[in-house]
Design an enzyme around this catalytic site. Structure first.
Site, short mmCIF file in Angstrom:
data_model
loop_
_atom_site.label_atom_id
_atom_site.label_comp_id
_atom_site.label_asym_id
_atom_site.label_seq_id
_atom_site.Cartn_x
_atom_site.Cartn_y
_atom_site.Cartn_z
N GLU A 27 1.03 -0.99 0.10
CA GLU A 27 0.29 -0.32 -0.22
C GLU A 27 0.81 1.34 -0.02
OE1 GLU A 27 -3.16 0.60 -0.70
OE2 GLU A 27 -3.94 -1.20 -0.50
N GLU A 56 -1.55 13.00 -3.93
CA GLU A 56 -0.64 13.82 -3.58
C GLU A 56 0.18 13.10 -2.34
OE1 GLU A 56 0.81 18.05 -2.14
OE2 GLU A 56 -0.94 17.78 -3.02
#
Length: 138
Positions: free
Chosen positions: A55, A106
């Site tokens: 992840e 982001e």
């Protein structure tokens, strides 16, 4: 097939580089556009250790390795989508350049003092406070 309702299993990773903490800006609800630790759902058949490394790399483009298990966060109200239990790890970067990807709009490094003033997604403010306590004990 389990006939009992169970919480979903998630992971979150805390990456500190020098005096900065890596956060991602969430691309999707809940908490869209909030800053959070990189993380997500554990896939069936996957360990939490492999899930957090996957992840973090998917969302930040950084390869990492686990340094420490910070804790397990299981408040049934931590995620508005339903009951999740998150296993949170402290990670160290191995290689790569930070870049938001996948579910992250982001990815950015913040000074620890800056993180204290951010409204973080989910229960990540509590996780961050626990991380600061972990640093004091180290």
């Amino acid at each position: 097939m389990c006939k009992y309702k169970s919480p979903s299993l998630t992971v979150d990773g805390i990456v500190q580089i020098d005096d900065k903490i890596l956060l991602i800006k969430r691309k999707n609800p809940p908490f869209k556009d909030f800053w959070a630790f990189p993380g997500g759902f554990v896939e069936y058949g996957e360990t939490t250790e492999n899930a957090v490394i996957r992840e973090v790399q998917e969302e930040t483009s950084l390869k990492t390795r686990i340094k420490h298990l910070l804790g397990v966060y299981s408040d049934p109200n931590r995620d508005p989508r339903g009951h999740t239990v998150s296993v949170v790890y402290v990670l160290e970067p191995i290689e790569g350049t930070i870049k938001g990807a996948d579910d992250a709009k982001e990815a950015k490094l913040f000074k620890i003092e800056e993180v204290k003033n951010l409204n973080l997604a989910f229960d990540h403010k509590k996780i961050f406070e626990d991380y600061l306590n972990y640093l004091k004990l180290k």
